[in-house]
Design an enzyme around this catalytic site. Sequence first.
Site, PDB file in Angstrom:
ATOM      1  N   ARG A  21       0.804  -1.220   0.000  1.00 56.82           N
ATOM      2  CA  ARG A  21       0.000   0.000   0.000  1.00 56.82           C
ATOM      3  C   ARG A  21       0.842   1.276   0.000  1.00 56.82           C
ATOM      4  O   ARG A  21       0.443   2.302   0.537  1.00 56.82           O
ATOM      5  CB  ARG A  21      -0.977   0.008   1.188  1.00 56.82           C
ATOM      6  CG  ARG A  21      -1.987  -1.130   1.139  1.00 56.82           C
ATOM      7  CD  ARG A  21      -2.853  -1.071  -0.114  1.00 56.82           C
ATOM      8  NE  ARG A  21      -3.793  -2.177  -0.189  1.00 56.82           N
ATOM      9  CZ  ARG A  21      -3.609  -3.275  -0.934  1.00 56.82           C
ATOM     10  NH1 ARG A  21      -2.517  -3.380  -1.691  1.00 56.82           N
ATOM     11  NH2 ARG A  21      -4.509  -4.230  -0.945  1.00 56.82           N
ATOM     12  N   SER A  64     -10.871   0.935   3.605  1.00 62.23           N
ATOM     13  CA  SER A  64     -10.257   0.248   4.747  1.00 62.23           C
ATOM     14  C   SER A  64      -9.335   1.208   5.498  1.00 62.23           C
ATOM     15  O   SER A  64      -8.467   1.843   4.904  1.00 62.23           O
ATOM     16  CB  SER A  64      -9.450  -0.956   4.262  1.00 62.23           C
ATOM     17  OG  SER A  64     -10.304  -1.922   3.685  1.00 62.23           O
ATOM     18  N   GLU A  83      -3.990   2.480   6.620  1.00 59.81           N
ATOM     19  CA  GLU A  83      -3.952   2.343   5.171  1.00 59.81           C
ATOM     20  C   GLU A  83      -4.338   3.652   4.498  1.00 59.81           C
ATOM     21  O   GLU A  83      -3.857   3.967   3.418  1.00 59.81           O
ATOM     22  CB  GLU A  83      -4.875   1.216   4.717  1.00 59.81           C
ATOM     23  CG  GLU A  83      -4.795   0.930   3.232  1.00 59.81           C
ATOM     24  CD  GLU A  83      -5.409  -0.404   2.846  1.00 59.81           C
ATOM     25  OE1 GLU A  83      -6.144  -0.438   1.846  1.00 59.81           O
ATOM     26  OE2 GLU A  83      -5.155  -1.388   3.539  1.00 59.81           O
TER      27      GLU A  83
END
Length: 737
Positions: free
Chosen positions: A606, A654, A726
């Site tokens: 990520r 998320s 995230e």
Amino acid sequence: MEQKSYLLLGVGGMGMAPLAIYLAEQGHEVYGWDDGLAERVRHHLETAKVVLLVLPEFPQNIDEVIFSTAIHEEHPLYQKALERQLPLTRRGVFWARMVEEKKLIAIIGSNGKTTTTGTFIHILREQGIPCSYLLGGLFCDSQVAPAHHDASSEWVVSEIDESDRTMDHFSPEMTLVLNIGSDHIVNYGSVEAIQHSFQELFRRTRRCVFFPKEDALLRRLAEESGREHCPCECEHLPYSREFQALFQGFRRIDYNLIAEAFRHMTGDFPALEAFSHFPGIFQRNNFLATIEKHLFFCDHAHHPNEIRASLEHFRHRYPAHRLGVIFRPHRFSRVQQYAREFAEALRLAERICFVPTDPSDESFNPEGTCERIAEHLPPSLARETVSAIPAIPDAIEPWLWPADGAFCCVYLSVGPSTFLDSLPEIQARALEKKSKANTKLQTMSVRENEPMAHRTSFRIGGPARFWAEPQNEEQLREILLLARDYSLPVFVLGNGSNILCEDRGVPGLVLSLNQAVFRGFCLKEKNRVQVGAGMSLRALCHHLSSHSLGGIEALGAIPATVGGALAMNAGANGVVLSDYLLAIHRIDRDGRKSWIPKNEINWQYRRGFRRNGECILSALFEFPPVAPETSWALQKKFLRQRLEQQPRWPNAGSIFRNPGTGSPKAWELVDRCGLRGFRLGGAEISEQHANFIVNRGHASSEDVRRLIEHIRCQVFERFQLFLEREILQIPGDMLYS
């Protein structure tokens, strides 16, 4: 080493945050509380996986509480520790206990010790000498932590503090003493008591005490201590001539001590290049920005000697600039003692703006205000006084516009980071004046104070100081050059679907590439496709299906652009966009375009291509053949799954990354803590998916941030797993990551 659980009260302080990081690197469980964390400090604590408390709940498994001098006994968490009969230890005393079996190189002095310590640490790193360290500040390079534990080395480099008398608890291997002042006489009672504490520290030093050769007081104390001592001067060094040229007389003596101590530690002097490569300490003689032809700096100088040295340095280095000083004294007692000396040092400036004294932990004292300093200044020296830091832009605007020569503006304070909140307003005013006088800029679709709440899927956030939607690549280039010239930070916004924008907004330039020219799709040879950064992933999937290509159908349901997906290294259901990438076409802050091959980018989970001020224009991919009907069916399947599994309330996707192989997923950990539906303000953990935080109406970024920290605390306390974010928080992540 036995793993313990610590709670640090006042963890945002420059003595406490590095200690928290050091303990976390040792493998301990570390919790922290502070009511005023700076973004840069928060970044380091979060990277070290220090769990921050947001609610007045005392973790159950704490073994010891460490507190800073700013924490008083009336503090509720201090009181809870007393109720539980937990050990409560002052920071300096605790640190002395931690290093009592180590070979400590202690650096001490009334001023200059943080820069000296940081330089010593840097040189050891440059020379490949393993050691642990603890710095009482931050490096300019935000990627280097202010503390590090090296289990392979018995050496520790650390500054120690004379202000609170905790130096009385240390027994170093070697001591570097820079100077002795009477700044903190209130804690000692007399100058003689201060000198006695230093001399006792020398007696406890196991090997050698280093001090400037010309300091007669330190020489006498060292000789009377009976310990080996080394008076240092530049002439002792093998490269003395080059050394003097390198530092030009500015605080050079501190570096002499480092070179001698390094030789005692390793057997040889450090390489001269190691000194010249030192990037500096944050808020110590730091360049902030160029605005028009004016230069802005900040410096931690808070003692008259430091201020004089800093201002002499700026006058020497920028002789063509007029010198303006914004001065915020630290502690009423220091001003009362040194008012005349402060005035003598400040005479080097041509204009002065006084900011009210920072009291630290002291009560108001009318003898310690800026007015006492001003009494000793000549009437001809232009000066003004503001009531608070936000008023600085109004006070210094006459210095800059209409321009009466170029100014070198230096902000002097123990806490210069607070001035950074005012600097964007000064930059913005300059740019406003520029844009009103330049009709070309008015055609670039640059807007001021653009609300970010309706630009992000979270529907949260204050205004972007400047918002730009360039119509073509040439406009984009001119806008980036403008941002460079005004030292404005740049953030490129994709679809805004994984962003938490702070309530105060973005103090810089936000770019949006939503024009058609940035959403192109061009089929090349051998299944290769060049795609504009502004194209959505859903549109990309549709285009690929039309050309019998595919492979990324699982990503079509993600509300992101191609550029945003590459910046975040986005993926879903085992599919990652960068797996099909060949190269990225980017433009940098200087307007230069170039192609970057995939293998030259540091891909992480990520985290992809994210470089401050640089912008992805397009990307070249290679996709496998896929039958159109198969691709369409898969796209519909993944879209249906997303609609069924994810909440409809505004959200940013998320919140946390999954911990990794062998651990439960993030949503499972949150769920097992019974947090579904938990709410702080307008932010709520989704009942539908526990790794989503939703905006139930009028949620603030602070609501979301506090909820994130609360989740982390609960999960860490129960499972000893630290959940990493995230989503991106801006402007914090755009400045420090």
